[in-house]
Write a protein that holds these residues in place. Structure first.
Motif, PDB file in Angstrom:
ATOM      1  N   ALA A  64      52.317  38.641  15.503  1.00  0.00           N
ATOM      2  CA  ALA A  64      52.208  40.091  15.436  1.00  0.00           C
ATOM      3  C   ALA A  64      52.769  40.596  14.120  1.00  0.00           C
ATOM      4  O   ALA A  64      53.851  40.183  13.688  1.00  0.00           O
ATOM      5  N   LYS A  65      52.016  41.456  13.444  1.00  0.00           N
ATOM      6  CA  LYS A  65      52.508  42.058  12.217  1.00  0.00           C
ATOM      7  C   LYS A  65      53.733  42.902  12.547  1.00  0.00           C
ATOM      8  O   LYS A  65      53.760  43.584  13.559  1.00  0.00           O
ATOM      9  N   GLN A  66      54.715  42.857  11.700  1.00  0.00           N
ATOM     10  CA  GLN A  66      55.991  43.497  12.015  1.00  0.00           C
ATOM     11  C   GLN A  66      55.824  44.978  12.339  1.00  0.00           C
ATOM     12  O   GLN A  66      56.296  45.454  13.370  1.00  0.00           O
ATOM     13  N   ALA A  67      55.145  45.710  11.480  1.00  0.00           N
ATOM     14  CA  ALA A  67      54.994  47.145  11.709  1.00  0.00           C
ATOM     15  C   ALA A  67      54.214  47.411  12.988  1.00  0.00           C
ATOM     16  O   ALA A  67      54.571  48.266  13.796  1.00  0.00           O
ATOM     17  N   SER A  68      53.134  46.630  13.192  1.00  0.00           N
ATOM     18  CA  SER A  68      52.308  46.829  14.377  1.00  0.00           C
ATOM     19  C   SER A  68      53.072  46.452  15.625  1.00  0.00           C
ATOM     20  O   SER A  68      52.952  47.091  16.668  1.00  0.00           O
ATOM     21  N   ILE A  78      56.293  46.565  16.138  1.00  0.00           N
ATOM     22  CA  ILE A  78      57.279  47.593  16.462  1.00  0.00           C
ATOM     23  C   ILE A  78      56.603  48.823  17.050  1.00  0.00           C
ATOM     24  O   ILE A  78      57.053  49.388  18.047  1.00  0.00           O
ATOM     25  N   ALA A  79      55.475  49.203  16.436  1.00  0.00           N
ATOM     26  CA  ALA A  79      54.779  50.396  16.900  1.00  0.00           C
ATOM     27  C   ALA A  79      54.220  50.207  18.305  1.00  0.00           C
ATOM     28  O   ALA A  79      54.258  51.108  19.138  1.00  0.00           O
ATOM     29  N   ALA A  80      53.679  49.012  18.567  1.00  0.00           N
ATOM     30  CA  ALA A  80      53.025  48.778  19.850  1.00  0.00           C
ATOM     31  C   ALA A  80      53.958  48.202  20.897  1.00  0.00           C
ATOM     32  O   ALA A  80      53.590  48.075  22.049  1.00  0.00           O
ATOM     33  N   GLY A  81      55.171  47.835  20.492  1.00  0.00           N
ATOM     34  CA  GLY A  81      56.097  47.239  21.437  1.00  0.00           C
ATOM     35  C   GLY A  81      55.622  45.903  21.957  1.00  0.00           C
ATOM     36  O   GLY A  81      55.751  45.593  23.146  1.00  0.00           O
ATOM     37  N   ALA A  82      55.001  45.101  21.102  1.00  0.00           N
ATOM     38  CA  ALA A  82      54.413  43.833  21.524  1.00  0.00           C
ATOM     39  C   ALA A  82      55.450  42.954  22.202  1.00  0.00           C
ATOM     40  O   ALA A  82      56.511  42.684  21.653  1.00  0.00           O
ATOM     41  N   SER A  83      55.126  42.506  23.404  1.00  0.00           N
ATOM     42  CA  SER A  83      56.054  41.668  24.149  1.00  0.00           C
ATOM     43  C   SER A  83      55.840  40.193  23.864  1.00  0.00           C
ATOM     44  O   SER A  83      56.674  39.362  24.204  1.00  0.00           O
ATOM     45  N   ILE A  84      54.694  39.841  23.259  1.00  0.00           N
ATOM     46  CA  ILE A  84      54.393  38.445  22.919  1.00  0.00           C
ATOM     47  C   ILE A  84      54.195  38.375  21.411  1.00  0.00           C
ATOM     48  O   ILE A  84      53.103  38.614  20.896  1.00  0.00           O
ATOM     49  N   PRO A  85      55.244  38.062  20.668  1.00  0.00           N
ATOM     50  CA  PRO A  85      55.147  38.108  19.209  1.00  0.00           C
ATOM     51  C   PRO A  85      54.351  36.960  18.599  1.00  0.00           C
ATOM     52  O   PRO A  85      53.853  37.086  17.484  1.00  0.00           O
ATOM     53  N   LYS A  86      54.223  35.831  19.317  1.00  0.00           N
ATOM     54  CA  LYS A  86      53.527  34.677  18.754  1.00  0.00           C
ATOM     55  C   LYS A  86      52.669  34.010  19.817  1.00  0.00           C
ATOM     56  O   LYS A  86      53.113  33.784  20.934  1.00  0.00           O
ATOM     57  N   ARG A  87      51.435  33.706  19.436  1.00  0.00           N
ATOM     58  CA  ARG A  87      50.507  33.002  20.306  1.00  0.00           C
ATOM     59  C   ARG A  87      49.832  31.895  19.502  1.00  0.00           C
ATOM     60  O   ARG A  87      49.581  32.060  18.307  1.00  0.00           O
ATOM     61  N   ILE A  88      49.513  30.799  20.170  1.00  0.00           N
ATOM     62  CA  ILE A  88      48.714  29.750  19.548  1.00  0.00           C
ATOM     63  C   ILE A  88      47.461  29.591  20.383  1.00  0.00           C
ATOM     64  O   ILE A  88      47.524  29.281  21.576  1.00  0.00           O
ATOM     65  N   PHE A  89      46.304  29.815  19.740  1.00  0.00           N
ATOM     66  CA  PHE A  89      45.013  29.786  20.408  1.00  0.00           C
ATOM     67  C   PHE A  89      44.304  28.456  20.160  1.00  0.00           C
ATOM     68  O   PHE A  89      44.375  27.885  19.072  1.00  0.00           O
ATOM     69  N   TYR A  90      43.546  28.029  21.170  1.00  0.00           N
ATOM     70  CA  TYR A  90      42.671  26.867  21.073  1.00  0.00           C
ATOM     71  C   TYR A  90      41.266  27.380  21.345  1.00  0.00           C
ATOM     72  O   TYR A  90      40.940  27.781  22.457  1.00  0.00           O
ATOM     73  N   ILE A  91      40.427  27.400  20.295  1.00  0.00           N
ATOM     74  CA  ILE A  91      39.146  28.104  20.343  1.00  0.00           C
ATOM     75  C   ILE A  91      38.000  27.113  20.183  1.00  0.00           C
ATOM     76  O   ILE A  91      37.961  26.339  19.219  1.00  0.00           O
ATOM     77  N   ASP A  92      37.069  27.146  21.126  1.00  0.00           N
ATOM     78  CA  ASP A  92      35.935  26.223  21.102  1.00  0.00           C
ATOM     79  C   ASP A  92      35.045  26.497  19.892  1.00  0.00           C
ATOM     80  O   ASP A  92      34.683  27.652  19.626  1.00  0.00           O
ATOM     81  N   SER A  93      34.663  25.439  19.176  1.00  0.00           N
ATOM     82  CA  SER A  93      33.925  25.608  17.932  1.00  0.00           C
ATOM     83  C   SER A  93      32.434  25.853  18.139  1.00  0.00           C
ATOM     84  O   SER A  93      31.716  26.098  17.168  1.00  0.00           O
TER      85      SER A  93
END
Length: 441
Positions: free
Chosen positions: A322-326, A328-343
């Motif tokens: 999550a971008k720092q400013a965004s 803080i503004a959005a109150g993100a509860s999950i700051p980091k995610r790692i995605f596994y995306i089918d190609s």
């Protein structure tokens, strides 16, 4: 462009050849139980490995290709040459189809291109309605027949103003220019539990990267619809507290892990995160689910879906911060995610979520199907070609084993066709806050 797509097809064959080869003792025909979890330690995400260790049984099947719907493929051929990224990462020149058919791992913008491909994936390009979606929550020691909480949502729907390939107007609804809205999403009314009956929310996503989502929630206690902040859609407790009328009692009354930003693996605004390309990797995923409705796992108390078909796929691994400013503004509860995306399908097959201390907190596993109808006995939802759709999603808090399972279609309703994709059923009226309020009454 035709030459480019031929290269993509050849690359897909190579990917599947690599993915289908025996790896780490896992072969088609194998059944992986919790006692054999180490065999798939390098073939699933760290969070999904925890699911296997707690009892999620996996049936290993041969890898297969996922063909795009013909209209989507044609749109990709026609429009993708004009797509670029702006200096701020925004998508420029997009009309329909996959924005970036070829992603070079050495491209500094590879991660962002993968995410835009995910955002405009071939699953639901125009509109979709999923009826009677069921959500059940379980704790360690519970059984599939005895969830801690059970929710039913009458309708979950999308309407896209851009990227349209099958239902007029194609490829862009004029409203996109007039209102600046990229798409609408709605989930309402909640039919159970009784205390939440009538609850729902609507979300509008803007084309402007600087404009956050406009959202509304229907409170079943006050019987009023109100505007909702972005933070309430990034944190499940905000949603539940709202339903309960405010205060911390809501989170304790309605037990669930799922937050709206994690629907379908990830539903937050692409521009609110920074992305890192962590690589391409042959891994296991469910892209050709055998069961619809999905079956609760009998070997882990219903906390996941099993046994189900898992096959080797070529996945992109992307870190989203999550971008720092965004944040803080959005109150993100999950700051980091790692995605596994089918190609090939470009959907998220797994997502590991990390807390503010950088520790693994939650994991998501999605279960996807590829066929010309959502259920074998469908009479209405039958498409002229095979397409991809989600049958289930598991969201588990790996720190305490509490799990939430989303089923589409559900198992307790006579309406089992569930998915109506690109059939023009999700109209503008459904995404009107007034319509949501009327449905609650």
């Amino acid at each position: 462009m035709k030459v480019k797509l031929e290269v993509v097809v050849m690359a897909a064959f190579l990917i599947l050849a690599i993915a289908g080869a025996p790896r780490a003792g896992v072969n088609p025909g194998d059944t992986i139980t919790k006692d054999q979890a180490d065999k798939v330690a390098d073939l699933v995400s760290p969070g999904n490995l925890i699911l296997v260790k707690q009892g999620m049984t996996m049936k290993i099947v041969p890898s297969d290709r996922l063909e795009w719907p013909p209209p989507y493929k044609s749109a990709t051929e026609k429009y993708s040459p004009q797509v670029t990224l702006a200096p701020d990462g925004a998508l420029k020149g997009y009309s329909a189809g996959l924005p970036f058919p070829l992603v070079d791992a050495n491209d500094p913008q590879a991660a962002l291109k993968v995410m835009w491909n995910f955002s405009y994936r071939p699953l639901y390009t125009d509109d979709a309605i999923s009826k009677n979606v069921e959500i059940a929550s379980y704790k360690p020691g519970s059984t599939a027949a005895d969830p801690v909480e059970h929710f039913t949502i009458g309708n979950v729907g999308f309407y896209n103003n851009t990227g349209r390939t099958e239902v007029n107007p194609i490829p862009t609804d004029p409203e996109a220019k007039n209102s600046g809205i990229r798409y609408r999403f709605g989930a309402y009314p909640f039919l159970e539990p009784a205390e939440m009956r009538g609850f729902g929310f609507i979300r509008y996503r803007s084309l402007d990267p600087k404009v956050e989502d406009n959202s509304w929630m229907m409170n079943p206690r006050t019987r009023h619809t109100r505007r909702a902040s972005a933070s309430e859609l990034s944190d499940v407790f905000g949603l539940l507290d709202t339903a309960a009328g405010g205060g911390s009692g809501g989170a304790g009354t309605y037990a669930s892990n799922l937050d709206p930003d994690s629907f379908f693996g990830f539903a937050a605004k692409i521009e609110d995160f920074n992305y890192k390309f962590l690589g391409e990797k042959p891994m296991l995923a469910v892209v050709n689910a055998e069961n619809s409705p999905a079956k609760a796992c009998p070997t882990d108390g219903g906390r996941t879906i099993c046994p189900e078909n898992w096959e080797m796929r070529r996945l992109y691994v992307i870190e989203a911060d999550a971008k720092q400013a965004s944040a803080i503004a959005a109150g993100a509860s999950i700051p980091k995610r790692i995605f596994y995306i089918d190609s090939e399908g470009w959907f998220i097959t797994a997502s590991d979520q990390y807390d503010r201390d950088g520790k693994l907190w939650k994991t998501i596993a999605t279960f996807n199907a590829y066929r010309d109808r959502p259920v074998p006995d469908a009479r209405v939802a039958i498409w002229p070609f095979k397409r991809m759709f989600q049958t289930a999603l598991v969201d588990e808090d790996v720190t305490n084993g509490f799990s939430t399972v989303v089923l589409s279609p559900g198992v307790e309703t006579d309406e089992h066709e569930s998915w109506y994709i690109n059939m023009g059923l999700a109209t503008e009226n459904f995404f009107n806050p007034v319509a949501m309020s009327n449905a609650a009454h």
